[in-house]
Design an enzyme around this catalytic site. Structure first.
Site, PDB file in Angstrom:
ATOM      1  N   SER A 112     -20.788   1.275  69.906  1.00 30.82           N
ATOM      2  CA  SER A 112     -20.476  -0.073  69.579  1.00 30.82           C
ATOM      3  C   SER A 112     -19.898  -1.082  70.619  1.00 30.82           C
ATOM      4  O   SER A 112     -19.779  -2.489  70.907  1.00 30.82           O
ATOM      5  CB  SER A 112     -19.170  -0.306  68.609  1.00 30.82           C
ATOM      6  OG  SER A 112     -19.686  -0.219  67.559  1.00 30.82           O
ATOM      7  N   ASP A 166     -20.984  -8.706  62.577  1.00 35.93           N
ATOM      8  CA  ASP A 166     -19.798  -7.854  63.382  1.00 35.93           C
ATOM      9  C   ASP A 166     -19.071  -7.858  62.191  1.00 35.93           C
ATOM     10  O   ASP A 166     -19.627  -8.862  61.002  1.00 35.93           O
ATOM     11  CB  ASP A 166     -19.410  -8.142  64.383  1.00 35.93           C
ATOM     12  CG  ASP A 166     -19.021  -6.288  64.640  1.00 35.93           C
ATOM     13  OD1 ASP A 166     -18.049  -6.106  64.103  1.00 35.93           O
ATOM     14  OD2 ASP A 166     -19.385  -6.078  65.545  1.00 35.93           O
ATOM     15  N   HIS A 174     -13.299  -5.434  65.320  1.00 35.77           N
ATOM     16  CA  HIS A 174     -14.452  -4.743  65.619  1.00 35.77           C
ATOM     17  C   HIS A 174     -15.206  -6.103  66.314  1.00 35.77           C
ATOM     18  O   HIS A 174     -15.907  -5.839  67.348  1.00 35.77           O
ATOM     19  CB  HIS A 174     -14.914  -3.669  65.083  1.00 35.77           C
ATOM     20  CG  HIS A 174     -15.994  -3.308  65.682  1.00 35.77           C
ATOM     21  ND1 HIS A 174     -17.774  -3.689  65.560  1.00 35.77           N
ATOM     22  CD2 HIS A 174     -16.197  -1.955  65.600  1.00 35.77           C
ATOM     23  CE1 HIS A 174     -18.245  -3.100  65.686  1.00 35.77           C
ATOM     24  NE2 HIS A 174     -17.555  -1.498  66.244  1.00 35.77           N
TER      25      HIS A 174
END
Length: 639
Positions: free
Chosen positions: A417, A2, A77
């Site tokens: 996600s 990520d 994220h």
């Protein structure tokens, strides 16, 4: 894999963590703002990859946004997904004081290895991703969580980097979990469709963030928001609609949706603006920026009915559905000087039906391999609270002047996600319980024990335009039920050779498959019949003419002496026969095959219809979805 990790987050403390396993080969790669002390008994590995990115996109430019040439996360994220999968327990976690409570990841005692392959300016390099797969495999990971994917149209499996890298990982016994994409509710938008990965759709949870809007006539309507009162809108302000305050040359429809550059700043300044979502808008992001730049003090965004709540930096924002938006317009038209005020957002749990498949969650069937049901499973992916990078969205100048952007350590986010690491955590738990199970067996356990009902025992609904009863193209096997997945009874297992035969049946050439398989491979049989006979925990027949027979094999993982009986819910327009209809397992018979024959009762072009096949032994209910589309048979077309 990520955008990295914020190691100081409380989610990554190593209290109560076991010692690093001797088999671990990973490293703690240093870099900008990140050294070996940032790894611990929780974060046991960290690597970062930028060479491929710079070769593909040019020199990494961090002059506009904060970024670190290291595993440190400047986006948020990666920190969010990592803490969702395996974050430790954090008391009194919240986002702006909302959703407050005890936060923890799915597998809070699992170790974490971080592979930073995506960067703040945007983009992830294929070369970096493939290198990360190779490193993770060498390092000795058990599960790879991948909350990213390519856009449509899908590349072939022998060209798609995620498909290639995940194939290599699965061949080494590593489970790979991927997000399904956020292009729903439209069909054939699902991504990451390789049969060897677990593809995860997003579902809602029962937590809501109601926020009241009071009109000047003291009537109140309720939307959803993350408004904690930092900006003082708990008093009345004038309200206007975008089309009435448009610039001279703006299109009325664009102004109604508050598209960029359509609002007259003089008429907006000091007012709350109501904007209506167009069919081309996915969120309120553009409207929020337009109103903010024009001097507005608040935004009401009327949109398709969904439960995912977005946060807008710098401007209070409440989302409502079109019916409430229209009622506000009715009030505005009836009053010469309409005014509204916002109340503070509340956190409410247990007052909305869940789970539902999220509006944005990408849908099947797979556009690349329709005989492979995707997504595989649904998991929570709406309004998920997890750790965040406190420098996310900061510009370089914000180091000197914080401007209007708040910094926080937890954030509520929505997307596949977010659902992906839920399944990653569950897979880690299942691997701890069943360390010898293959990735296919673990996926089977998750799919065959999934739920089709919401918390009120009603069929799960899929958000959409309009909402509808969910089907396997929305949620695969259903909504994940982790406790049942521990003891599935039977599993549909596969080996690498099965996936190779699948690639042959897809028509790929020997050299491409050999590169993917990392071994010389010759396809002796390229019959497309194997596409429907791949031993998946589902059966999808994209083209049923008169009849077709497919085979499956199940492995008994329940008590040694077990007898399972078949029960069928046939897809509409078909008759289904299972042979044999009883499976008897003992100490020497642990794997048994069966055949399923589908007969079409339709003589016209049909749509997809859905059913289920159950194997039951009085304790376990092993269910796989059946998906069939009838097509016109040439004989009947001619007559």
């Amino acid at each position: 894999m990520d955008t990295g990790i914020w190691p100081e987050s409380e989610s990554f403390k190593d209290e109560n963590m076991g010692e690093i396993p001797p088999r671990w080969n990973g490293i703690c790669q240093e870099g900008e703002g990140f050294n070996r002390s940032n790894c611990n008994r929780k974060i046991i590995g960290a690597r970062w990859y930028v060479k491929g990115y710079e070769a593909e996109f040019g020199k990494l430019n961090s002059s506009d946004r904060v970024e670190f040439l290291s595993p440190r996360d400047a986006v948020g994220h990666g920190t969010h997904t990592s803490s969702t999968a395996a974050g430790g327990m954090v008391k009194d976690a919240s986002f702006l004081g909302l959703a407050q409570g005890l936060a923890r990841g799915g597998a809070p005692l699992a170790w974490l290895a971080i592979y930073k392959i995506c960067w703040a300016p945007g983009g992830c390099s294929s070369a970096d991703l493939l290198a990360a797969f190779d490193d993770a495999t060498f390092d000795g990971v058990d599960v790879i969580s991948l909350s990213l994917g390519s856009s449509l149209p899908l590349s072939t499996y022998v060209d798609d980097i995620i498909s290639i890298g995940s194939f290599h990982a699965v061949a080494k016994g590593i489970s790979v979990v991927c997000s399904a994409g956020n292009s729903g509710p439209y069909p054939q938008t699902v991504i990451n469709t390789a049969p060897w990965v677990i593809t995860v759709a997003a579902s809602t949870i029962d937590r809501a963030f109601p926020t009241a809007i009071t009109m000047g006539n003291n009537q109140t309507v309720v939307g959803q928001a993350f408004y904690n009162g930092k900006e003082d809108l708990n008093k009345f302000y004038p309200i206007v609609i975008g089309k009435d305050i448009a610039t001279f040359d703006a299109d009325e429809g664009s102004a109604r949706s508050c598209e960029s550059g359509t609002l007259n700043a003089t008429l907006v300044r000091g007012k709350i603006v109501i904007c209506f979502q167009s069919q081309f808008q996915r969120s309120a992001a553009t409207a929020a920026r337009t109103v903010l730049d024009s001097g507005g003090v608040g935004l009401i965004f009327a949109k398709f009915p969904t439960k995912d709540v977005h946060f807008s930096f710098g401007i209070p924002y409440i989302q409502v559905d079109f019916a409430i938006g229209t009622s506000l317009l009715t009030y505005m038209e009836a009053n010469r000087n309409p005014i509204v005020k916002f109340s503070f957002t509340k956190t409410v749990i247990g007052q909305q039906i869940s789970p539902e498949v999220a509006f944005f969650s990408s849908r099947g069937p797979s556009s690349l391999s329709p005989s492979v049901l995707k997504p595989d499973i649904a998991a929570p992916g709406v309004n998920i609270l997890a750790s965040w990078s406190p420098v996310s969205n900061l510009e370089q100048t914000d180091h000197v002047t914080p401007n209007y952007i708040p910094q926080f350590n937890f954030k509520v986010e929505s997307g596949t996600s977010m659902s992906c690491p839920h399944i990653s955590g569950i897979v880690a738990l299942l691997k701890a319980i069943h360390p010898t199970w293959s990735p296919a067996a673990i996926k089977s356990a998750i799919v065959t024990t999934a739920s089709l009902k919401d918390e009120y025992a009603q069929s799960i609904v899929a958000e959409g335009a309009p909402h509808k009863q969910a089907d396997p193209f929305d949620y695969g096997g259903g909504h994940v039920d982790p406790n049942k997945a521990m003891d599935p009874g039977l599993v549909y297992d596969m080996e690498v050779s099965d996936y190779v035969r699948f690639l042959c049946a897809m028509g790929y050439n020997n050299s491409a498959i050999s590169l993917m398989n990392r071994a010389s491979t010759t396809c002796n049989d390229k019959s497309t019949k194997f596409l429907v006979n791949l031993n998946l925990p589902s059966i999808t027949i994209p083209e049923l003419k008169k009849s077709i027979t497919v085979s499956r094999q199940v492995t008994n993982v329940s008590p040694m002496n077990s007898v399972y009986t078949a029960r069928v819910q046939a897809p509409a327009g078909t008759t289904v026969r299972v042979e044999p209809s009883t499976l008897t397992f003992n100490s020497t018979r642990k794997k048994l095959k069966f055949k399923v024959t589908f007969y079409s009762r339709l003589r016209v072009q049909g749509r997809y219809s859905f059913g289920n096949l159950f194997w039951e032994d009085g304790i376990h209910v092993v269910r796989i979805p059946l998906i069939v589309r009838t097509i016109i048979d040439e004989f009947y077309a001619e007559t």
